[in-house]
Scaffold this motif. Structure first.
Motif, PDB file in Angstrom:
ATOM      1  N   SER A  49      -2.824 -31.326  -8.850  1.00 49.42           N
ATOM      2  CA  SER A  49      -3.634 -29.691 -10.352  1.00 49.42           C
ATOM      3  C   SER A  49      -3.694 -31.356 -11.075  1.00 49.42           C
ATOM      4  CB  SER A  49      -2.007 -28.939 -10.918  1.00 49.42           C
ATOM      5  OG  SER A  49      -1.455 -30.322 -11.589  1.00 49.42           O
TER       6      SER A  49
ATOM      7  N   HIS B 190     -10.056 -29.507 -13.416  1.00 50.30           N
ATOM      8  CA  HIS B 190     -11.932 -28.980 -13.566  1.00 50.30           C
ATOM      9  C   HIS B 190     -11.596 -29.400 -14.852  1.00 50.30           C
ATOM     10  CE1 HIS B 190      -8.784 -25.048 -15.634  1.00 50.30           C
ATOM     11  NE2 HIS B 190      -8.995 -26.095 -16.393  1.00 50.30           N
TER      12      HIS B 190
ATOM     13  N   LEU C 281     -11.415 -31.058  -7.261  1.00 52.03           N
ATOM     14  CA  LEU C 281     -11.820 -30.332  -6.354  1.00 52.03           C
ATOM     15  C   LEU C 281     -13.588 -29.890  -6.355  1.00 52.03           C
ATOM     16  CD1 LEU C 281     -11.205 -27.551  -9.829  1.00 52.03           C
ATOM     17  CD2 LEU C 281     -10.310 -27.264  -6.870  1.00 52.03           C
TER      18      LEU C 281
ATOM     19  N   ASP D 216     -11.926 -20.796  -9.375  1.00 56.23           N
ATOM     20  CA  ASP D 216     -10.912 -21.590 -10.143  1.00 56.23           C
ATOM     21  C   ASP D 216      -9.525 -20.290 -11.275  1.00 56.23           C
ATOM     22  OD1 ASP D 216      -9.418 -23.201 -12.033  1.00 56.23           O
ATOM     23  OD2 ASP D 216     -11.074 -24.004 -13.083  1.00 56.23           O
TER      24      ASP D 216
ATOM     25  N   GLN E 254      -8.631 -22.470  -5.724  1.00 60.50           N
ATOM     26  CA  GLN E 254      -7.403 -23.017  -7.897  1.00 60.50           C
ATOM     27  C   GLN E 254      -6.417 -22.405  -8.345  1.00 60.50           C
ATOM     28  OE1 GLN E 254      -7.307 -26.778  -9.973  1.00 60.50           O
ATOM     29  NE2 GLN E 254      -7.885 -25.329 -11.661  1.00 60.50           N
TER      30      GLN E 254
ATOM     31  N   ASN F  23      -4.354 -24.995  -4.400  1.00 59.17           N
ATOM     32  CA  ASN F  23      -3.534 -25.893  -4.901  1.00 59.17           C
ATOM     33  C   ASN F  23      -3.094 -25.340  -6.369  1.00 59.17           C
ATOM     34  OD1 ASN F  23      -6.673 -26.724  -6.349  1.00 59.17           O
ATOM     35  ND2 ASN F  23      -5.830 -27.613  -8.240  1.00 59.17           N
TER      36      ASN F  23
ATOM     37  N   ALA G 272      -1.830 -25.528 -10.338  1.00 61.42           N
ATOM     38  CA  ALA G 272      -3.265 -25.407 -11.651  1.00 61.42           C
ATOM     39  C   ALA G 272      -1.920 -24.798 -13.174  1.00 61.42           C
ATOM     40  CB  ALA G 272      -4.271 -24.827 -11.761  1.00 61.42           C
TER      41      ALA G 272
END
Length: 232
Positions: free
Chosen positions: A71, A74, A90, A108, A163, A204, A206
């Motif tokens: 993480s 973004h 990303l 996301d 994400q 992934n 986050a």
């Protein structure tokens, strides 16, 4: 199956970030996303983004799904790091994949706005990445879930980077718009769409700021369970 990741290079970081910014961060001349100049964090950065890039490479070669347990991406823009995000893995993964796929989707679902991703797309004029950050939506959670399959289809992606933010949970002190069951449905809808459409997907971690870490881990476990339900 566990796949050993490869660290990304300065040149790969520089696909989406200014070269001077990359050099300064890795040399600890500028603060990283945590607001310090820690050599240990600088040394980890090629590996965290490298994990995501390696996961993308794996699904492009083998199909199916892969998880990059990383993480902190973004909020990192073209020449800035903030809010625990130093480099935008990303976007590094998306741009690195473009030589093998036409369009890349980034979904996301962190509770917060992916400003860094939008900053890179805008400044680099990248037209082959479809980016949806739920942090910019004004709809309610049920509306989002009902429209999610259509939303994914509208991205027209040949590869999806997902994400799976844990801070979307209603009990998260820095987030909160979905229940535990709604978050599981969110994950299920994403993987069901990718599976049925034959689109390789990498996800992934986050977010996730609940004080009891096991509550955050349980949300990540649920994402893995929904992934394995279709792709194992």
């Amino acid at each position: 199956e566990f796949v050993e990741p490869e660290p990304v290079t300065v040149e790969q970081f520089s696909l989406v970030h200014g070269r001077d910014f990359v050099d300064d961060i890795l040399a600890c001349r500028k603060p990283n996303g945590f607001g310090n100049r820690s050599p240990e964090i600088a040394a980890s950065l090629p590996w965290t983004t490298g994990s995501l890039v390696s996961a993308v490479r794996h699904v492009l070669e083998n199909g199916g799904a892969a998880c990059s347990p990383t993480s902190g991406f973004h909020h990192s823009g073209y020449k800035y790091a903030r809010a625990f995000c130093t480099f935008n893995g990303l976007m590094v993964a998306a741009v690195s994949a473009h030589s093998r796929v036409g369009r890349v989707g980034i979904l996301d679902c962190d509770f917060h706005y992916g400003d860094g991703t939008d900053d890179i797309i805008r400044l680099q004029d990248i037209d082959y990445v479809s980016h949806l950050t739920t942090g910019s939506l004004s709809c309610k959670s049920e509306e989002f879930l009902e429209s999610l399959p259509e939303t994914l289809a509208g991205m027209k992606a040949d590869l999806l980077i997902y994400q799976a933010g844990a801070d979307a949970h209603v009990d998260d002190p820095l987030g909160g718009w979905m229940t535990t069951e709604q978050m599981r449905r969110r994950d299920r809808l994403v993987f069901e769409y990718c599976h049925s459409a034959g689109i390789p997907v990498v996800w992934n971690l986050a977010g996730g700021y609940q004080s009891e870490i096991q509550l955050v881990l349980d949300l990540h476990h649920a994402t893995m369970e929904e992934c394995l339900r279709l792709f194992s």
